[in-house]
Design a protein around this motif. Sequence first.
Motif, PDB file in Angstrom:
ATOM      1  N   ASN A 138       0.872  -1.176   0.000  1.00 36.39           N
ATOM      2  CA  ASN A 138       0.000   0.000   0.000  1.00 36.39           C
ATOM      3  C   ASN A 138       0.903   1.218   0.000  1.00 36.39           C
ATOM      4  O   ASN A 138       1.680   1.412   0.938  1.00 36.39           O
ATOM      5  N   VAL A 139       0.841   2.025  -1.034  1.00 30.88           N
ATOM      6  CA  VAL A 139       1.694   3.206  -1.156  1.00 30.88           C
ATOM      7  C   VAL A 139       0.821   4.443  -1.060  1.00 30.88           C
ATOM      8  O   VAL A 139      -0.097   4.623  -1.862  1.00 30.88           O
ATOM      9  N   THR A 140       1.109   5.281  -0.062  1.00 36.74           N
ATOM     10  CA  THR A 140       0.363   6.524   0.132  1.00 36.74           C
ATOM     11  C   THR A 140       1.328   7.683  -0.045  1.00 36.74           C
ATOM     12  O   THR A 140       2.384   7.724   0.596  1.00 36.74           O
ATOM     13  N   THR A 141       0.967   8.607  -0.931  1.00 33.67           N
ATOM     14  CA  THR A 141       1.838   9.750  -1.233  1.00 33.67           C
ATOM     15  C   THR A 141       1.099  11.059  -0.982  1.00 33.67           C
ATOM     16  O   THR A 141      -0.126  11.107  -1.036  1.00 33.67           O
ATOM     17  N   TRP A 160       6.316   0.590   6.470  1.00 33.86           N
ATOM     18  CA  TRP A 160       5.591   0.243   7.691  1.00 33.86           C
ATOM     19  C   TRP A 160       5.196  -1.220   7.669  1.00 33.86           C
ATOM     20  O   TRP A 160       4.510  -1.679   6.762  1.00 33.86           O
ATOM     21  N   LEU A 161       5.666  -1.967   8.681  1.00 26.58           N
ATOM     22  CA  LEU A 161       5.259  -3.352   8.892  1.00 26.58           C
ATOM     23  C   LEU A 161       4.294  -3.347  10.065  1.00 26.58           C
ATOM     24  O   LEU A 161       4.673  -2.939  11.170  1.00 26.58           O
ATOM     25  N   SER A 183      -2.905  -5.672   9.596  1.00 28.97           N
ATOM     26  CA  SER A 183      -2.896  -5.389   8.170  1.00 28.97           C
ATOM     27  C   SER A 183      -2.635  -3.909   7.979  1.00 28.97           C
ATOM     28  O   SER A 183      -3.124  -3.094   8.762  1.00 28.97           O
ATOM     29  N   PRO A 184      -1.886  -3.526   6.942  1.00 27.32           N
ATOM     30  CA  PRO A 184      -1.716  -2.102   6.689  1.00 27.32           C
ATOM     31  C   PRO A 184      -3.026  -1.445   6.243  1.00 27.32           C
ATOM     32  O   PRO A 184      -3.158  -0.240   6.292  1.00 27.32           O
ATOM     33  N   ASN A 185      -3.994  -2.257   5.839  1.00 28.85           N
ATOM     34  CA  ASN A 185      -5.292  -1.702   5.423  1.00 28.85           C
ATOM     35  C   ASN A 185      -6.024  -1.057   6.591  1.00 28.85           C
ATOM     36  O   ASN A 185      -6.937  -0.265   6.387  1.00 28.85           O
ATOM     37  N   GLU A 228       1.675  -5.703   3.064  1.00 25.53           N
ATOM     38  CA  GLU A 228       0.679  -6.723   3.420  1.00 25.53           C
ATOM     39  C   GLU A 228       1.371  -8.075   3.322  1.00 25.53           C
ATOM     40  O   GLU A 228       1.901  -8.436   2.273  1.00 25.53           O
ATOM     41  N   PHE A 229       1.422  -8.791   4.440  1.00 25.18           N
ATOM     42  CA  PHE A 229       2.075 -10.098   4.438  1.00 25.18           C
ATOM     43  C   PHE A 229       1.259 -11.085   5.260  1.00 25.18           C
ATOM     44  O   PHE A 229       0.440 -10.697   6.085  1.00 25.18           O
TER      45      PHE A 229
END
Length: 104
Positions: free
Chosen positions: A37-40, A53-54, A63-65, A84-85
Amino acid sequence: FEAPQPAVDWAGVRDATRFAPSCPQGKSISEDCLYLNVTTPRQTGAKIPVMVWLHGGGFSAGSPNSYDASELVEQGKVIIVGVEFRVNVFGLFAFPGLKSSGGQ
């Protein structure tokens, strides 16, 4: 159990305006879940730092979500990459002789 397979090709521009499914954690969500997930920031003309970020959760949940990075990105002028892993038995299970299992 199978080793990861290559992604299926798609035509045109891929929609990246929404998060992909979270990885399974007890209740199955989707096996198609290994994404970034890439936020700019909306605007930047300069080089800015990238934070990777993990998510936490003791390797059993998360979850990064679940994190909205937009405010940090705009206030701090950074790019945030959430990974996301797979967690829990879905990502950490290792079985002797099973190729590509949990950390082998």
